[in-house]
Design an enzyme around this catalytic site. Structure first.
Site, mmCIF file in Angstrom:
data_model
loop_
_atom_site.group_PDB
_atom_site.id
_atom_site.type_symbol
_atom_site.label_atom_id
_atom_site.label_comp_id
_atom_site.label_asym_id
_atom_site.label_seq_id
_atom_site.Cartn_x
_atom_site.Cartn_y
_atom_site.Cartn_z
ATOM 1 N N ASP A 63 0.806 -1.228 0.000
ATOM 2 C CA ASP A 63 0.000 0.000 0.000
ATOM 3 C C ASP A 63 0.839 1.279 0.000
ATOM 4 O OD1 ASP A 63 -2.270 -1.447 0.055
ATOM 5 O OD2 ASP A 63 -2.558 -1.348 2.215
ATOM 6 N N ARG A 108 -18.512 -2.454 -16.744
ATOM 7 C CA ARG A 108 -18.063 -3.698 -16.111
ATOM 8 C C ARG A 108 -17.175 -3.378 -14.917
ATOM 9 N NH1 ARG A 108 -19.463 -7.615 -20.189
ATOM 10 N NH2 ARG A 108 -21.347 -6.552 -20.878
ATOM 11 N N ASN A 133 20.512 6.240 -18.981
ATOM 12 C CA ASN A 133 20.635 7.025 -17.745
ATOM 13 C C ASN A 133 22.008 7.693 -17.651
ATOM 14 O OD1 ASN A 133 19.729 8.117 -15.361
ATOM 15 N ND2 ASN A 133 20.330 6.388 -14.116
ATOM 16 N N GLY A 139 25.733 2.666 -23.976
ATOM 17 C CA GLY A 139 26.873 3.471 -24.432
ATOM 18 C C GLY A 139 28.039 3.193 -23.502
ATOM 19 N N GLN A 191 15.096 -0.869 -25.640
ATOM 20 C CA GLN A 191 14.489 0.455 -25.873
ATOM 21 C C GLN A 191 12.975 0.377 -26.037
ATOM 22 O OE1 GLN A 191 16.361 2.370 -29.219
ATOM 23 N NE2 GLN A 191 18.269 2.697 -28.115
#
Length: 756
Positions: free
Chosen positions: A138, A264, A504, A548, A637
């Site tokens: 939660d 629904r 990143n 990279g 990707q």
């Protein structure tokens, strides 16, 4: 994610030369003793990283709530000389642990009086140390940004929503989805944000009087706009402003009676607790598990019991009872109808989620929108990354809400130069959050060779601000545009970049949009590969990842998949290291764990290629293990964006757009926008605990332009973690481990600069 935490605690414990025990079946096992409390070895926690739930079991225990029960538990622990407990659970389990600690010396004296233990033992085991980790889907524990298990639960919900979206679109149906959260609306709120739901009901923010009317108006407007799909998300604990429950059935009946739509209900139920843990949860739990062991080693009778948790991207320790009290305060505020207060007590991240959702889900009528007469263009630059579309959607909708005209540029800077630019409306970006790749189209081309044409397009379309969503090329592109300001006035406008790349590798931000999705792809693939290896025995897999020169995916993928080694460019390695790794794997094959996993970043070394490493391992491992190699390639990707990327993309982009509005007001003089200072070209990044706007000019010093990576990267501190968990002798830098802090109550003002 609980198993990842168990694994990390066991291995870090053994690494610091401690004896580690499992207590099976929660407190029940501690009370029952016997073979419920067992010493464990390194191999005991092999192959559990990818398993959902918990291998040591968990149980609600009535007897531990009684003093007799706790007396028996204390006896069982003293018999084995255990005085350090690591508890993974929700606020109930942690409160119980704290009480146990407070009573400990009293319990031992009572045992001594009953002559169950001698005075010697009372002295020797005088103090009990406990540290908590919060495992709860939660995310309802105050003081922690993310609890273990929340991200995986969101993965389950989003998988279902994505599947329902396709059927709902075909049938023109309305779906009411009920998600878990009896007292906390986090899952409902974030999944509503992540799938662009039409309406969400949560316990902390009951709808205003007359919500029935406004909801039905919104649903029918959407139908009129040819939106074939309505999704309403209801938390199981949703209430109205009179504290009366709002159930999914009630919502369905309302829609059917008032609008006659085919509706629904889907109740997700315990699906949300199951399944394999996400990459984020595995890394979070591994970091927390190691931090928990360090906290136990440093604990003294004087320090309060603490929980280890994450704030932004930083490991922190917080006093357990402060967190529990604050968590109970939220419930109290809700019971008493103080809902604004309840949202504030939930913390900055929850509050930001709610505000962003409110911004993006309801379009005000045109008459009520401000008119600024500013035109803002949005473009994608670099390689595609999952979550880019969520960022574009947020930018467009926030821009329209702020009164601007929004323009979409197709195919990056190259498309810009060719005049591929068009106005984009609120409805045009509907349903974009769940789409992978880049709908606008993206190119790696830099603007330098098109400067004049881009300036012409900016003048022709009267563009007053630019928002660039992309990777390292986007960063270089903004540097080029700002350098061209002397020559072209058209570029003297506010420009902001939002980092989006699987690698990143953008300076100025700990995370970029798309990296989490790629990491999940890598982790899933490694899980499958490990499974195939456990069948054939004695096999080592060498897996090449993208990135990279940036080792983020290889390193974090290794941590999440439980790899034996990860070769990255940032940490130079030589033939001796390769040899040590081969020997390490040879030793491992003698144990019961007969498989190995090695990750290699694509550019970690120009001579030690994936083929070279594969051939080396094959030769050196002859007779002991055989090798296979796997290049993951462009699947990293693609794919539907993970909940984290949708959410991060949405929030960071909305924030960037608000900055643009502020800058436009500041730089508007004599009928035109003119911005030529460094602080009008910024990158919005996540830094440790906060989202910060940083002028791109200032980030130049932090960048290694040759290798397209930041000079300093936070995740390198997690390298030793991966090695320790793979049984290497290495030194772990504890300087970055959390110091005990207090639970901060933020003032409402802070929320503007605060974390996501």
């Amino acid at each position: 994610g609980m198993n990842a935490a168990v694994r990390a605690v066991v291995r870090m414990g053994i690494y610091v030369k401690a004896k580690v025990y499992f207590v099976y079946e929660g407190y029940q096992g501690m009370v029952d003793g016997g073979d419920n409390i067992v010493e464990v070895s390194w191999e005991s926690v092999s192959s559990i990283l990818q398993v959902g739930g918990t291998v040591i079991g968990s149980a609600r225990c009535k007897s531990f709530r009684t003093r007799e029960g706790r007396l028996q538990a204390a006896y069982n622990l003293v018999q084995r000389g255990i005085t350090n407990l690591c508890v993974i659970g929700g606020d109930g389990s942690l409160t119980g642990a704290n009480l146990f600690r407070e009573e400990w010396s009293g319990l031992l004296e009572e045992l001594a009086q009953k002559e169950k233990i001698d005075e010697e033992a009372v002295k020797k085991y005088a103090y009990l140390n406990i540290v908590g980790m919060v495992g709860s889907i939660d995310n309802d524990f105050c003081g922690t940004d993310m609890t273990i298990g929340t991200d995986s639960a969101l993965h389950r919900i989003i998988e279902v929503v994505d599947a329902i979206m396709t059927t709902a679109q075909s049938h023109q149906r309305t779906f009411v989805l009920e998600v878990m959260g009896r007292h906390c609306g986090y899952l409902a709120l974030v999944s509503a944000l992540a799938c662009g739901a039409d309406w969400v009901f949560i316990p902390e923010y009951p709808p205003e009087e007359g919500w029935e009317d406004s909801m039905c108006v919104k649903l029918s407007e959407n139908r009129a706009r040819k939106k074939r799909l309505n999704i309403i998300i209801v938390a199981e604990g949703a209430i109205d402003c009179h504290n009366k429950p709002i159930t999914s059935e009630k919502v369905k009946d309302l829609v059917v009676q008032r609008l006659g739509f085919d509706t629904r209900v889907t109740i997700l139920g315990h699906v949300q607790r199951g399944g394999t843990p996400s990459a984020f949860d595995r890394i979070l739990a591994s970091r927390m598990g190691v931090e928990a062991v360090l906290a136990l080693l440093e604990a003294t009778p004087a320090t309060p019991a603490c929980v280890v948790s994450l704030s932004g991207n930083q490991a922190v320790r917080l006093p357990l009872m402060e967190c529990v009290q604050m968590t109970q305060e939220v419930q109290k505020a809700m019971d008493e109808g103080r809902f604004v207060e309840a949202v504030r007590l939930r913390g900055r991240s929850f509050e930001n989620n709610l505000n962003t959702y409110k911004l993006l889900s309801h379009k005000k009528p045109d008459a009520e929108l401000p008119k600024t007469n500013f035109n803002v263009a949005v473009l994608n630059v670099g390689a595609p990354a999952a979550g880019m579309n969520a960022a574009v959607r947020a930018a467009v909708r926030v821009g329209i809400t702020e009164g601007h005209k929004m323009f979409a540029v197709i195919d990056g800077f190259e498309g810009f130069a060719r005049g591929k630019i068009k106005e984009i409306s609120w409805g045009d970006v509907g349903g974009w959050t769940g789409q992978g790749g880049s709908i606008l189209g993206t190119k790696r081309t830099l603007p330098a060779k098109y400067l004049e044409k881009i300036a012409d397009q900016m003048r022709a379309n009267n563009i007053n601000a630019l928002m660039v969503i992309g990777g390292f090329e986007a960063y270089l592109g903004l540097l080029e545009l700002s350098a061209a300001r002397e020559k072209y006035d058209e570029f003297c406008v506010p420009m902001v970049m939002v980092p989006a790349t699987v690698s990143n590798n953008v300076p100025g931000s700990d995370f970029s949009i798309g990296a989490d999705t790629a990491l999940n792809t890598i982790t899933d693939t490694c899980d499958r590969i490990k499974q195939s290896a456990s069948g054939t025995k004695r096999r080592v897999f060498i897996i090449e990842t993208m990135g990279g020169y940036c080792g983020y995916l290889a390193n974090m993928g290794a941590l999440a998949a439980g790899a034996d080694a990860a070769y990255i460019f940032e940490e130079q390695f030589d033939i001796r290291e390769l040899q040590a790794n081969v020997e390490h794997l040879t030793e491992k094959m003698k144990t019961s764990i007969q498989r190995g996993l090695v990750l290699r970043n694509e550019n970690c070394n120009e001579n030690y290629t994936t083929d070279f490493i594969y051939q080396l391992y094959s030769e050196e491992g002859k007779g002991v293990f055989d090798c296979r190699k796997n290049v993951l390639g462009h699947m990293q990707q693609g794919g539907a964006p993970s909940p984290f990327d949708r959410n991060f993309g949405t929030k960071i982009s909305a924030k960037a757009m608000q900055w643009i509005s502020k800058k436009l007001k500041e730089t508007y003089r004599k009928g035109k926008v003119f911005a030529n200072t460094d602080d009008s070209v910024c990158l919005l990044g996540m830094r440790r605990r906060n989202l910060v706007f940083q002028p791109v000019a200032e980030l130049k010093n932090e960048t290694d332009f040759v290798h397209r990576i930041p000079k300093e990267q936070w995740w390198l501190k997690l390298r030793p973690l991966m090695k320790i968990l793979a049984k290497y002798k290495t030194s772990y830098d504890v300087s970055d481990s959390g110091q005990l802090e207090h639970v901060a109550m933020h003032s409402p003002k802070e929320a503007e600069t605060g974390p996501i």
